[in-house]
Write a protein that holds these residues in place. Structure first.
Motif, PDB file in Angstrom:
ATOM      1  N   SER A  23       0.830  -1.217   0.000  1.00 57.16           N
ATOM      2  CA  SER A  23       0.000   0.000   0.000  1.00 57.16           C
ATOM      3  C   SER A  23       0.862   1.265   0.000  1.00 57.16           C
ATOM      4  N   LEU A  24       1.945   1.250   0.755  1.00 59.69           N
ATOM      5  CA  LEU A  24       2.833   2.421   0.791  1.00 59.69           C
ATOM      6  C   LEU A  24       3.447   2.669  -0.583  1.00 59.69           C
ATOM      7  N   PHE A  33      -4.845   4.035  -3.170  1.00 58.23           N
ATOM      8  CA  PHE A  33      -4.919   3.192  -1.983  1.00 58.23           C
ATOM      9  C   PHE A  33      -6.111   2.256  -2.119  1.00 58.23           C
ATOM     10  N   SER A  34      -5.917   1.002  -1.751  1.00 57.51           N
ATOM     11  CA  SER A  34      -7.033   0.052  -1.798  1.00 57.51           C
ATOM     12  C   SER A  34      -7.185  -0.604  -0.428  1.00 57.51           C
ATOM     13  N   GLN A  35      -8.434  -0.659   0.013  1.00 60.08           N
ATOM     14  CA  GLN A  35      -8.739  -1.280   1.302  1.00 60.08           C
ATOM     15  C   GLN A  35      -8.584  -2.802   1.206  1.00 60.08           C
ATOM     16  N   THR A 157       3.684   6.943   9.155  1.00 58.47           N
ATOM     17  CA  THR A 157       3.013   7.095   7.858  1.00 58.47           C
ATOM     18  C   THR A 157       1.583   6.557   7.883  1.00 58.47           C
ATOM     19  N   SER A 158       0.828   7.001   6.899  1.00 60.26           N
ATOM     20  CA  SER A 158      -0.444   6.352   6.592  1.00 60.26           C
ATOM     21  C   SER A 158      -0.543   6.244   5.076  1.00 60.26           C
ATOM     22  N   ALA A 159      -0.509   5.008   4.593  1.00 62.90           N
ATOM     23  CA  ALA A 159      -0.672   4.802   3.150  1.00 62.90           C
ATOM     24  C   ALA A 159      -2.094   5.178   2.768  1.00 62.90           C
ATOM     25  N   LYS A 160      -3.023   4.972   3.687  1.00 63.08           N
ATOM     26  CA  LYS A 160      -4.433   5.251   3.398  1.00 63.08           C
ATOM     27  C   LYS A 160      -4.660   6.748   3.203  1.00 63.08           C
ATOM     28  N   GLU A 161      -4.123   7.540   4.110  1.00 61.32           N
ATOM     29  CA  GLU A 161      -4.368   8.985   4.043  1.00 61.32           C
ATOM     30  C   GLU A 161      -3.235   9.755   3.385  1.00 61.32           C
ATOM     31  N   ASP A 162      -2.317   9.030   2.780  1.00 68.15           N
ATOM     32  CA  ASP A 162      -1.167   9.634   2.125  1.00 68.15           C
ATOM     33  C   ASP A 162      -0.445  10.600   3.064  1.00 68.15           C
ATOM     34  N   TYR A 163      -0.196  10.125   4.257  1.00 65.07           N
ATOM     35  CA  TYR A 163       0.483  10.950   5.254  1.00 65.07           C
ATOM     36  C   TYR A 163       1.950  10.557   5.331  1.00 65.07           C
ATOM     37  N   ASN A 164       2.833  11.509   5.059  1.00 62.60           N
ATOM     38  CA  ASN A 164       4.296  11.329   5.166  1.00 62.60           C
ATOM     39  C   ASN A 164       4.908  10.348   4.158  1.00 62.60           C
ATOM     40  N   VAL A 165       4.128   9.880   3.190  1.00 66.96           N
ATOM     41  CA  VAL A 165       4.635   8.842   2.281  1.00 66.96           C
ATOM     42  C   VAL A 165       5.717   9.415   1.345  1.00 66.96           C
ATOM     43  N   ASP A 166       5.398  10.562   0.738  1.00 64.61           N
ATOM     44  CA  ASP A 166       6.384  11.192  -0.165  1.00 64.61           C
ATOM     45  C   ASP A 166       7.658  11.573   0.568  1.00 64.61           C
TER      46      ASP A 166
END
Ligand code: GDP
Ligand code: MG
Length: 206
Positions: A23-24, A33-35, A157-166
């Protein structure tokens, strides 16, 4: 005209099954992102091009195809890695406790020339779950582990909320590039073909 060189950096992503590795990567490379839980994906790796300072680099990010459950990833997976991304789930203690195994397994299998300076990075994923209420590993605890492992950089990170991924993968790319530059640049970069002037081609066809 000088040949422009594009550097290829191999990054591998390790951690227990279900922590969000795929997911990341999907979020970083495809902004998706996929659940749905998919233990396997078809490709060995995905690539992303980015610029670091004045360098064009291609990040080649290797994902497992679910074999991490059996800890049998094979030597090709580890070979030539420039950076290792370790992932755990902040809501799942076991995934944090197995980080030592993944770290040691990487060093054993990849056998980098300088294990004490090889770049690792730790991602504590799924910080979005239940607004943080189901979290069982604190940031402090994770940072202590990183400190004990040679000051490894740490991102939540949160892959779901696109937090800190980049931001996290930007750091991965920087570390990988630094590590790569310590090694033999010539053999590890891909020449970008530039048109050759006619007269510089010899008469030989081979
Ligand atoms: P992998 O086995 O480590 O590759 O894990 P996956 O990427 O397949 O993710 C496992 C499950 O966790 C899937 O159902 C994902 O949708 C979910 N997941 C992954 N990252 C996150 C996240 O940051 N937040 C939440 N809430 N779920 C996530
Ligand atoms: Mg996966």
């Amino acid at each position: 005209m000088a040949t422009r060189r594009r550097t290829l950096l191999k990054v591998i992503v390790l951690g227990d099954s279900g922590v969000g590795k795929t997911s990341l990567m999907n979020q970083y490379v495809h902004n998706k992102f996929s659940q749905q839980y998919k233990a396997t994906i078809g490709a060995d790796f995905v690539t992303k091009e980015l610029q670091i300072d004045d360098r064009l680099v291609t990040l080649q990010i290797w994902d497992t195809a679910g074999q991490e459950r059996f800890q049998s990833l094979g030597v090709a997976f580890y070979r030539g890695a420039d950076c290792c991304v370790l992932v755990y789930d902040v809501n799942h203690l076991k995934s944090f406790e197995t980080l030592d195994n993944w770290h040691d397994e990487f060093l054993k299998q990849a056998n980098p020339s300088n294990p004490s300076t090889f770049p690792f990075i730790l991602l504590g994923n799924k910080v979005d779950v239940d607004g943080g209420n189901s979290r069982v590993v604190s940031e402090k605890k994770a940072k202590e582990w990183c400190a004990s492992r040679g000051n490894m950089p740490y991102f939540e990170t949160s892959a779901k909320e696109d937090y800190n991924v980049d931001v996290a993968f930007q750091c991965v790319a920087k570390l990988a590039l630094e590590n790569d530059q310590d090694q033999d640049l010539y053999f590890r970069s891909i020449p970008e073909p530039t048109p050759e002037p006619e007269q510089s081609r010899g008469g030989c066809a081979c």
